[in-house]
Design a protein around this motif. Structure first.
Motif, PDB file in Angstrom:
ATOM      1  N   MET A   1       0.856  -1.189   0.000  1.00  0.00           N
ATOM      2  CA  MET A   1       0.000   0.000   0.000  1.00  0.00           C
ATOM      3  C   MET A   1       0.892   1.239   0.000  1.00  0.00           C
ATOM      4  SD  MET A   1      -2.890   1.045   2.767  1.00  0.00           S
ATOM      5  CE  MET A   1      -1.686   0.857   4.074  1.00  0.00           C
ATOM      6  N   LYS A   2       0.549   2.173  -0.855  1.00  0.00           N
ATOM      7  CA  LYS A   2       1.372   3.367  -1.013  1.00  0.00           C
ATOM      8  C   LYS A   2       0.554   4.599  -0.655  1.00  0.00           C
ATOM      9  CE  LYS A   2       4.591   5.385  -4.314  1.00  0.00           C
ATOM     10  NZ  LYS A   2       5.100   5.325  -5.684  1.00  0.00           N
ATOM     11  N   PHE A   3       0.996   5.312   0.398  1.00  0.00           N
ATOM     12  CA  PHE A   3       0.299   6.524   0.817  1.00  0.00           C
ATOM     13  C   PHE A   3       0.637   7.670  -0.129  1.00  0.00           C
ATOM     14  CE2 PHE A   3       0.432   4.831   5.388  1.00  0.00           C
ATOM     15  CZ  PHE A   3      -0.800   4.234   5.217  1.00  0.00           C
ATOM     16  N   ASP A   4      -0.312   8.565  -0.280  1.00  0.00           N
ATOM     17  CA  ASP A   4      -0.024   9.760  -1.062  1.00  0.00           C
ATOM     18  C   ASP A   4       0.636  10.813  -0.171  1.00  0.00           C
ATOM     19  OD1 ASP A   4      -2.073  10.635   0.519  1.00  0.00           O
ATOM     20  OD2 ASP A   4      -3.532  10.846  -1.083  1.00  0.00           O
ATOM     21  N   ARG A   5       0.986  11.922  -0.795  1.00  0.00           N
ATOM     22  CA  ARG A   5       1.739  12.961  -0.089  1.00  0.00           C
ATOM     23  C   ARG A   5       0.949  13.566   1.078  1.00  0.00           C
ATOM     24  NH1 ARG A   5       4.750  17.061  -4.118  1.00  0.00           N
ATOM     25  NH2 ARG A   5       5.950  15.250  -4.747  1.00  0.00           N
ATOM     26  N   LYS A   6      -0.344  13.743   0.873  1.00  0.00           N
ATOM     27  CA  LYS A   6      -1.178  14.331   1.915  1.00  0.00           C
ATOM     28  C   LYS A   6      -1.240  13.444   3.150  1.00  0.00           C
ATOM     29  CE  LYS A   6      -5.738  16.411   2.586  1.00  0.00           C
ATOM     30  NZ  LYS A   6      -7.035  16.730   1.961  1.00  0.00           N
TER      31      LYS A   6
ATOM     32  N   LEU B   1      -4.961   5.697   7.898  1.00  0.00           N
ATOM     33  CA  LEU B   1      -5.236   4.599   6.961  1.00  0.00           C
ATOM     34  C   LEU B   1      -6.684   4.646   6.484  1.00  0.00           C
ATOM     35  CD1 LEU B   1      -4.339   2.018   5.551  1.00  0.00           C
ATOM     36  CD2 LEU B   1      -4.940   0.748   7.632  1.00  0.00           C
ATOM     37  N   LEU B   2      -7.602   4.917   7.431  1.00  0.00           N
ATOM     38  CA  LEU B   2      -9.016   5.000   7.063  1.00  0.00           C
ATOM     39  C   LEU B   2      -9.260   6.141   6.072  1.00  0.00           C
ATOM     40  CD1 LEU B   2     -11.948   4.095   7.458  1.00  0.00           C
ATOM     41  CD2 LEU B   2     -12.071   5.643   9.422  1.00  0.00           C
TER      42      LEU B   2
ATOM     43  N   ARG C   1     -10.330   7.914   0.611  1.00  0.00           N
ATOM     44  CA  ARG C   1      -9.955   8.731  -0.540  1.00  0.00           C
ATOM     45  C   ARG C   1      -9.760   7.855  -1.783  1.00  0.00           C
ATOM     46  NH1 ARG C   1      -5.613  10.682   1.391  1.00  0.00           N
ATOM     47  NH2 ARG C   1      -6.680  12.339   2.542  1.00  0.00           N
ATOM     48  N   GLN C   2      -9.106   6.697  -1.565  1.00  0.00           N
ATOM     49  CA  GLN C   2      -8.892   5.781  -2.680  1.00  0.00           C
ATOM     50  C   GLN C   2     -10.222   5.271  -3.227  1.00  0.00           C
ATOM     51  OE1 GLN C   2      -5.699   6.457  -3.518  1.00  0.00           O
ATOM     52  NE2 GLN C   2      -5.216   4.300  -3.754  1.00  0.00           N
ATOM     53  N   ALA C   3     -11.154   4.921  -2.333  1.00  0.00           N
ATOM     54  CA  ALA C   3     -12.464   4.428  -2.766  1.00  0.00           C
ATOM     55  C   ALA C   3     -13.228   5.509  -3.517  1.00  0.00           C
ATOM     56  CB  ALA C   3     -13.262   3.948  -1.557  1.00  0.00           C
ATOM     57  N   ARG C   4     -13.139   6.762  -3.015  1.00  0.00           N
ATOM     58  CA  ARG C   4     -13.828   7.871  -3.674  1.00  0.00           C
ATOM     59  C   ARG C   4     -13.261   8.098  -5.077  1.00  0.00           C
ATOM     60  NH1 ARG C   4     -13.663  10.881   0.384  1.00  0.00           N
ATOM     61  NH2 ARG C   4     -11.751  12.013  -0.081  1.00  0.00           N
ATOM     62  N   GLU C   5     -11.946   8.040  -5.197  1.00  0.00           N
ATOM     63  CA  GLU C   5     -11.320   8.214  -6.508  1.00  0.00           C
ATOM     64  C   GLU C   5     -11.684   7.074  -7.448  1.00  0.00           C
ATOM     65  OE1 GLU C   5      -7.196   8.557  -5.645  1.00  0.00           O
ATOM     66  OE2 GLU C   5      -7.335  10.616  -4.870  1.00  0.00           O
ATOM     67  N   ALA C   6     -11.749   5.845  -6.889  1.00  0.00           N
ATOM     68  CA  ALA C   6     -12.114   4.694  -7.723  1.00  0.00           C
ATOM     69  C   ALA C   6     -13.553   4.818  -8.229  1.00  0.00           C
ATOM     70  CB  ALA C   6     -11.946   3.400  -6.931  1.00  0.00           C
ATOM     71  N   ARG C   7     -14.458   5.271  -7.334  1.00  0.00           N
ATOM     72  CA  ARG C   7     -15.848   5.461  -7.761  1.00  0.00           C
ATOM     73  C   ARG C   7     -15.962   6.542  -8.827  1.00  0.00           C
ATOM     74  NH1 ARG C   7     -16.913   4.855  -2.133  1.00  0.00           N
ATOM     75  NH2 ARG C   7     -17.025   7.124  -1.900  1.00  0.00           N
TER      76      ARG C   7
END
Length: 230
Positions: A1-6, A69-70, A75-81
Motif C-alpha cells: 500500500m502506497k500513501f499519497d503525499r497528503k 489509513l481509514l 480517498r482511494q475508494a472515492r477516486e475509484a468510484r
C-alpha cells in the motif's frame, strides 16, 4: 500500500506533535521533581511513569495511524468510484455517438414544394436504442416535421426509416434544390439507450443527456393525466 503525499504529511505532523508533547512532559517532570528527600522519585518510579506515558502515546500513535489509513482508504475508494463513473459516462456517450441520422431525402411536388421527406437512422452501437423520435426542420422558420417514432432499433448496424408524407398539404420551400435542402436541414434525434438514459442528438455537436427523451412539441401535445378520483 502506497500513501499519497497528503497522508504522509498527516502522519508526520501527528508524529511531531507526539514528540513535542513527550519532550514538554519530560521537561516539566524534571523541573518539578524534588532534588532530595523522601519524595524524590526513584528510578523505578521514573520507569513506571514513562512506561505509562509511552503506552498512552503508543495508543495515540496507533489510533492516528488507523485514522490516517481509514482516510487514505476512503480517498482511494472515492477516486475509484469517480473513475468508474467517468468510464461509464464515456461508454454511454460512445454508444450515443454511434447513433447516426442521414440527411433527409426530399421529394418535390411541383416548383418549390415538398411532398415527402424521409430520414434513416442507423445504430452502430453495441446495444439497442428505444423509443426513437426524429424531428426534421427543412429551413429556418419552417414547421417541424415529426415522423412516427420507432419502438426499437437493434444494435450493430440496425436501422429504421422515418418518413413524412405531405401530399395533401405540400410544404413550400425557398428553392427546389432537393440535395441542398437535405444537406442544410436540421435533424434532431431523441432516443433512450438500453440503460434507460435519454439522449438528444443533432447533426453537429455531442449527444446530450436528457431526462425525457421526447421532442418538446410531443410533450406539449400529450394529454394531461387527471388525478385519481377526478
Amino acid at each position: 500500500m502506497k500513501f499519497d503525499r497528503k497522508t504522509w504529511r498527516l502522519i508526520a505532523t501527528a508524529g511531531l506533535f507526539l514528540l513535542a508533547t513527550v519532550l514538554c512532559i519530560a521537561t516539566w517532570a524534571v523541573a518539578n521533581a524534588p532534588r532530595s528527600g523522601p519524595d524524590r522519585p526513584k528510578v523505578t518510579d521514573w520507569m513506571q511513569a514513562w512506561g505509562s506515558i509511552a503506552g498512552v502515546f503508543a495508543g495515540l500513535a496507533a489510533a492516528g495511524a488507523a485514522t490516517a489509513l481509514l482516510l487514505f482508504e476512503r480517498r482511494q475508494a472515492r477516486e475509484a468510484r469517480a473513475e468508474l463513473a467517468a468510464q461509464r459516462a464515456e461508454s454511454d456517450l460512445t454508444g450515443a455517438r454511434l447513433v447516426v441520422a442521414t440527411s433527409p431525402e426530399i421529394f418535390m411536388y411541383g416548383p418549390a414544394y415538398v411532398s415527402d421527406v424521409a430520414v434513416t437512422v442507423h445504430n452502430f452501437g453495441p446495444a439497442p436504442i428505444l423509443r426513437v423520435f426524429v424531428v426534421i426542420k427543412l429551413f429556418p422558420g419552417a414547421d417541424e416535421l415529426l415522423p412516427a417514432p420507432a419502438n426499437v432499433i437493434p444494435p450493430l448496424s440496425g436501422e429504421a426509416r422515418f418518413a413524412v408524407g405531405l401530399e395533401t398539404d405540400p410544404m413550400k420551400v425557398p428553392h427546389s434544390d432537393e440535395l441542398l435542402l437535405g444537406e442544410s436541414a436540421e435533424v434532431t434525434l431523441y432516443f433512450t439507450d438500453a440503460t434507460g438514459q435519454g439522449w438528444r442528438k443533432g447533426k453537429v455537436g455531442q449527444p446530450e443527456k436528457v431526462r425525457i427523451a421526447v421532442p418538446p412539441s410531443v410533450q406539449a401535445s400529450a394529454p394531461a393525466v387527471s388525478p385519481e378520483g377526478d
